[in-house]
Design a protein around this motif. Sequence first.
Motif, PDB file in Angstrom:
ATOM      1  N   THR A  86       0.833  -1.208   0.000  1.00  0.00           N
ATOM      2  CA  THR A  86       0.000   0.000   0.000  1.00  0.00           C
ATOM      3  C   THR A  86       0.867   1.257   0.000  1.00  0.00           C
ATOM      4  O   THR A  86       0.596   2.213  -0.746  1.00  0.00           O
ATOM      5  CB  THR A  86      -0.923  -0.004   1.232  1.00  0.00           C
ATOM      6  N   CYS A  87       1.906   1.256   0.837  1.00  0.00           N
ATOM      7  CA  CYS A  87       2.812   2.413   0.880  1.00  0.00           C
ATOM      8  C   CYS A  87       3.525   2.602  -0.457  1.00  0.00           C
ATOM      9  O   CYS A  87       3.688   3.731  -0.932  1.00  0.00           O
ATOM     10  CB  CYS A  87       3.836   2.226   1.995  1.00  0.00           C
TER      11      CYS A  87
ATOM     12  N   ASP B 146       1.248   4.174  -2.961  1.00  0.00           N
ATOM     13  CA  ASP B 146       1.152   5.610  -2.709  1.00  0.00           C
ATOM     14  C   ASP B 146       2.341   6.361  -3.306  1.00  0.00           C
ATOM     15  O   ASP B 146       2.212   7.506  -3.740  1.00  0.00           O
ATOM     16  CB  ASP B 146       1.079   5.884  -1.206  1.00  0.00           C
TER      17      ASP B 146
ATOM     18  N   HIS C 159      -5.361   2.061   8.526  1.00  0.00           N
ATOM     19  CA  HIS C 159      -5.796   1.891   7.136  1.00  0.00           C
ATOM     20  C   HIS C 159      -6.729   0.700   6.960  1.00  0.00           C
ATOM     21  O   HIS C 159      -7.605   0.725   6.086  1.00  0.00           O
ATOM     22  CB  HIS C 159      -4.573   1.724   6.229  1.00  0.00           C
TER      23      HIS C 159
ATOM     24  N   VAL D  25       0.367  13.170  -1.671  1.00  0.00           N
ATOM     25  CA  VAL D  25       1.175  11.976  -1.903  1.00  0.00           C
ATOM     26  C   VAL D  25       1.202  11.670  -3.401  1.00  0.00           C
ATOM     27  O   VAL D  25       0.291  12.057  -4.139  1.00  0.00           O
ATOM     28  CB  VAL D  25       0.622  10.762  -1.115  1.00  0.00           C
TER      29      VAL D  25
ATOM     30  N   SER E 263       0.458   9.177  -5.122  1.00  0.00           N
ATOM     31  CA  SER E 263      -0.696   8.465  -5.675  1.00  0.00           C
ATOM     32  C   SER E 263      -1.858   9.399  -5.992  1.00  0.00           C
ATOM     33  O   SER E 263      -2.831   8.980  -6.625  1.00  0.00           O
ATOM     34  CB  SER E 263      -1.159   7.371  -4.711  1.00  0.00           C
ATOM     35  N   HIS E 264      -1.778  10.667  -5.566  1.00  0.00           N
ATOM     36  CA  HIS E 264      -2.823  11.638  -5.886  1.00  0.00           C
ATOM     37  C   HIS E 264      -2.362  12.685  -6.893  1.00  0.00           C
ATOM     38  O   HIS E 264      -3.132  13.597  -7.224  1.00  0.00           O
ATOM     39  CB  HIS E 264      -3.307  12.334  -4.621  1.00  0.00           C
TER      40      HIS E 264
END
Length: 271
Positions: free
Chosen positions: A37-38, A41, A149, A231, A233-234
């Motif tokens: 997940t990290c 991101d 999370h 981050v 991922s955005h």
Amino acid sequence: MRRHLSYVSLLLDAKKTLTEHRRLLVAGGWLSLLAATCLIDLRWFPAAAARLRTAARLAEETGHREIAAWCLETEAWQVLTDGGFGQALALAQAAQRVAPGGSSAYIQATAQEGRAWARLGQARETHETLNRLMRLVEPLHVPDRAEHHYRYDPAKSDAYLATTLCWLGDPSAEPYSRGVLARLESATDGPPRPRRAVAARLDLALALLAADQPDEAGQLTLAAMTSGLLVPSHHWRAAEVVSGLEARRAPEAVELREAYRELCAPAVQPS
């Protein structure tokens, strides 16, 4: 993260009972999933895929349905951000089939399904999925550790709903997104959540573009990019607003494109 995973591997080589062996495999599965997940991101996809494969294998070996469901949901989020809307939909639905009913993984996968339907432009399916999500979230209480999370925080549902409505182009997206942003920045309903607020600014910016309000959309996007909280991922969400402003030939577009190049350059992936 690597240190913890190495420690689990070390313990697996030590003498232990079958119960202790399974507990270690489950711990390794959660840690691998968190690492994936990290890495997503950070947009380090090859490394993330390797960690996801490890987590999925450990989930299969231990029969841990929640870890298995989170692996599918995590992959759904990754491909959704890369434009694989149909694949994201299939993965989110598969995650719901695997997850224990009512679990955090099941709820999060339902939210991802709604976002995938929105990206596919299917309004009826989007709203049906959002209604299911609201029914799942309604009886929940805020967990002790709301930022965990893998423990669903019902406060996230408002932000997910705002994102979904913005992506769908729903007329209610702008007022709803304004309300979400105000709550996230306020301390009256729990502690402020600055990272979620950054994503909410981008949601509102997208809704403002649809409402033909490019000036405020540009201001919100610049604030998000310069916050230091966005981050990788955005980044693509900021790029979507910038591209929308460029298509409208808005005066803010040139400055925002330069800011995007400076602040949202692709991160270097680990070897």
